[in-house]
Design an enzyme around this catalytic site. Structure first.
Site, PDB file in Angstrom:
ATOM      1  N   GLU A 177       0.891  -1.161   0.000  1.00 35.61           N
ATOM      2  CA  GLU A 177       0.000   0.000   0.000  1.00 35.61           C
ATOM      3  C   GLU A 177       0.924   1.204   0.000  1.00 35.61           C
ATOM      4  O   GLU A 177       1.663   1.406   0.971  1.00 35.61           O
ATOM      5  CB  GLU A 177      -0.812  -0.037   1.292  1.00 35.61           C
ATOM      6  CG  GLU A 177      -2.236   0.373   1.163  1.00 35.61           C
ATOM      7  CD  GLU A 177      -2.807   0.578   2.529  1.00 35.61           C
ATOM      8  OE1 GLU A 177      -2.889   1.728   2.934  1.00 35.61           O
ATOM      9  OE2 GLU A 177      -3.126  -0.421   3.197  1.00 35.61           O
ATOM     10  N   CYS A 179      -1.734   8.879   3.517  1.00 36.85           N
ATOM     11  CA  CYS A 179      -1.561   8.648   2.082  1.00 36.85           C
ATOM     12  C   CYS A 179      -2.861   8.932   1.350  1.00 36.85           C
ATOM     13  O   CYS A 179      -2.855   9.176   0.156  1.00 36.85           O
ATOM     14  CB  CYS A 179      -1.053   7.246   1.813  1.00 36.85           C
ATOM     15  SG  CYS A 179      -2.138   5.993   2.403  1.00 36.85           S
TER      16      CYS A 179
HETATM   17  C1  UN1 Z   1      -1.925   5.734   4.996  1.00 32.99           C
HETATM   18  O1  UN1 Z   1      -2.052   6.917   5.256  1.00 32.99           O
HETATM   19  O2  UN1 Z   1      -0.786   5.220   5.004  1.00 32.99           O
HETATM   20  O3  UN1 Z   1      -8.462   6.137   4.773  1.00 32.99           O
HETATM   21  C2  UN1 Z   1      -3.042   4.829   4.668  1.00 32.99           C
HETATM   22  C3  UN1 Z   1      -7.534   6.608   5.425  1.00 32.99           C
HETATM   23  C4  UN1 Z   1      -6.483   5.692   5.989  1.00 32.99           C
HETATM   24  C5  UN1 Z   1      -5.219   5.860   5.217  1.00 32.99           C
HETATM   25  C6  UN1 Z   1      -4.185   4.888   5.602  1.00 32.99           C
HETATM   26  N1  UN1 Z   1      -6.955   4.332   5.977  1.00 32.99           N
HETATM   27  O4  UN1 Z   1      -7.429   7.810   5.614  1.00 32.99           O
END
Ligand code: UN1
Length: 519
Positions: A271, A305
């Site tokens: 991810e 992210c």
């Molecule tokens: C990350 O920031 O590494 O939906 C992923 C969201 C979180 C993001 C996680 N699940 O904002």
């Protein structure tokens, strides 16, 4: 607890303050044995003079021992009933709820997470444990019996793969760390967890809880330290059976190169980064749009992210929306993450702060810095932490935004309403594909954008962060990751091997009962 109640809130902050002065230590934990070695201090992001604790780095011997232990533990763990594995995760979820104060205090101090973010993260970690426990019960409990010719029986079964390496990020030190580990364990793997360097103390607290919940110490190994020192040795070992990673796209490429040297193709669940857009059209509800923009771009100091980086506004309404966004930024409270009222805490470290400052300097020449909240200074008038003020920048194109800008900076691009196709092309041309927001009240526009953009999570007329486990499976495509989506129905399958058993039961006079026993 109901934090809307001010009494509860005061009590909460008092408890947090009491927990704040504990010194913490994280160590390599190999089958429950704590290893010693070279240490490094963890410094609070909100106050560079505050030492939160220290981390013992894993040396090469610890890595060898962790691999040996995880390999031999797999022989037992794979024979555990799925009910037992799921039972441990249900217990871990309960323990996390009970110990949420400690977890919140630690991630506020170590990660600079605001209380609200840290609480939401504990909730997410609890959800991950329960969701993967239930998924494992569905997937692993009984073989899937498939129809075939008379006299033949066909069954599909799932098993753990072996040793899974879980490499987690600092921006979600509780939820993503726990989510990866819980999935790998639920599927019947043994785990070597390599936490993010900046948030190792929080990860260690989560490991303790998982062990306390009944996950055998030999089944979950913990290897803190620098990725540059641990990565190659760990990832090149031919015994590892899979890797789960959340972090930058560049690091994912490095991991992929290490895995390419294995004789067996190693599954890699990554991810990674995003270049996330929101597209508003002239029909967008302005107040709703502004509220969602603020949350998406600045929550968690933009260190998600999933966060919004570039807002596309139609020329007709752009001036008004920008004015409203500037007004809303001025309402944000930047400050001590341990104060419940704080909306935006510090960024993770000095290097992150300097990258953001450099980006804004660059944009002063190549873009138009519309607004920046004044710098945050604490009550003593000192500037002690890694604080970066929310900033709004207008740009003409994405030329200067090739890399993910990981912080509270929002970029705006104006577009001509007759040119929506070009906007969609711009989104797809980045090669990333994580989140996208659409703000429109015209269904045909929503449909067109939704069908044409290649991103993993689309949010319509709402904010674009905070995916809920089991409800909004999260993950991207292209440069943003491999899938399957975390918190979704397919995630566990990637952590498992499949076995099809075709039995010609007619040959020995019908079903002998062996299959029933096997269940
Ligand atoms: C990350 O920031 O590494 O939906 C992923 C969201 C979180 C993001 C996680 N699940 O904002």
């Amino acid at each position: 607890c109901n934090l809307a109640d001010s009494r509860v809130r005061r009590q909460f902050q008092q408890n947090l303050a009491e927990l704040a002065y504990k010194q913490h230590q994280a160590v390599p934990l190999i089958s429950g044995t704590a290893y010693t070695g070279r240490t490094q201090a963890i410094i609070a992001p909100y106050d560079r003079s505050e030492v939160v604790g220290e981390v013992v780095n894993s040396n090469p011997q610890a890595i060898v021992d962790a691999l040996d232990a995880a390999a031999s533990a797999f022989n037992d763990w794979r024979l555990y009933l799925v009910e037992q594995r799921a039972g441990c995760l249900f217990k871990a979820a309960d323990l996390m709820e009970q110990q949420r104060m400690e977890l919140v205090a630690l991630s506020v101090r170590e990660g600079g997470r605001t209380i609200k973010d840290a609480l939401a993260e504990v909730r997410e970690a609890v959800d991950f444990c329960r969701y993967y426990a239930v998924s494992a019960l569905e997937l692993f409990r009984y073989p899937i019996n498939l129809p075939g010719p008379t006299g033949e029986e066909n069954n599909l079964r799932y098993y753990g793969r072996g040793i899974f390496v879980c490499i987690s990020p600092w921006n979600f030190p509780i939820a993503i760390f726990v989510g990866q580990v819980a999935a790998a364990l639920a599927a019947g793997n043994t785990v070597i967890a390599k936490p993010a360097e900046s948030t190792t103390l929080t990860a260690m607290a989560c490991v303790r809880i998982l062990h306390q919940a009944g996950i055998p110490e030999s089944v979950l190994q913990f290897l803190p330290g620098k990725g540059s020192e641990i990565g190659s040795q760990l990832l090149q070992d031919s015994r590892i059976a899979g890797v789960a990673f959340t972090g930058s796209t560049a690091t994912a490429h490095r991991i992929n190169r290490e895995l390419a040297g294995h004789p067996v193709i190693v599954p890699f669940v990554a991810e990674t980064g995003g270049q996330n857009f929101m597209i508003a059209d002239t029909s967008a509800h302005k107040e709703q749009l502004v509220q969602d923009v603020i949350l998406s771009a600045f929550n968690s100091a933009g260190q998600r992210c999933s966060a919004l980086r570039v807002l596309f506004l139609p020329e007709e309404t752009a001036d008004k929306i920008v004015e409203l966004v500037v007004g809303a930024i001025q309402q944000l409270r930047i400050g001590n993450p341990g104060d419940y009222a704080t909306d935006i805490g510090p960024v993770i470290n000095r290097a992150a702060l300097e990258r953001l400052e450099q980006h804004v300097e660059h944009m002063r020449t190549h873009g138009n810095v519309i607004f920046q909240l004044p710098p945050f200074v604490d009550a003593t008038g000192c500037y002690k932490g890694n604080y970066f003020s929310p900033t709004l920048i207008e740009i003409n194109d994405l030329k200067y935004l090739q890399e993910e800008v990981f912080g509270p900076i929002l970029h705006v691009i104006r577009y001509s309403s007759s040119n929506l196709d070009a906007v969609i092309d711009t989104v797809n041309a980045t090669g990333y594909g994580l989140t996208l927001g659409i703000h429109s009240r015209i269904q045909s526009t929503i449909n067109k954008i939704q069908q044409q953009v290649r991103v993993g999570n689309i949010y319509i007329n709402r904010n674009m962060i905070g995916a809920v486990v089991g409800v909004q499976p999260f993950g991207g495509m292209g440069l943003s990751g491999t899938g399957p989506k975390a918190g979704g129905p397919d995630y566990l399958r990637r952590f498992a091997v499949e076995q099809t058993v075709t039995n010609n039961i007619a040959a020995i006079g019908g079903n002998t009962g062996l299959l029933a026993q096997d269940l």
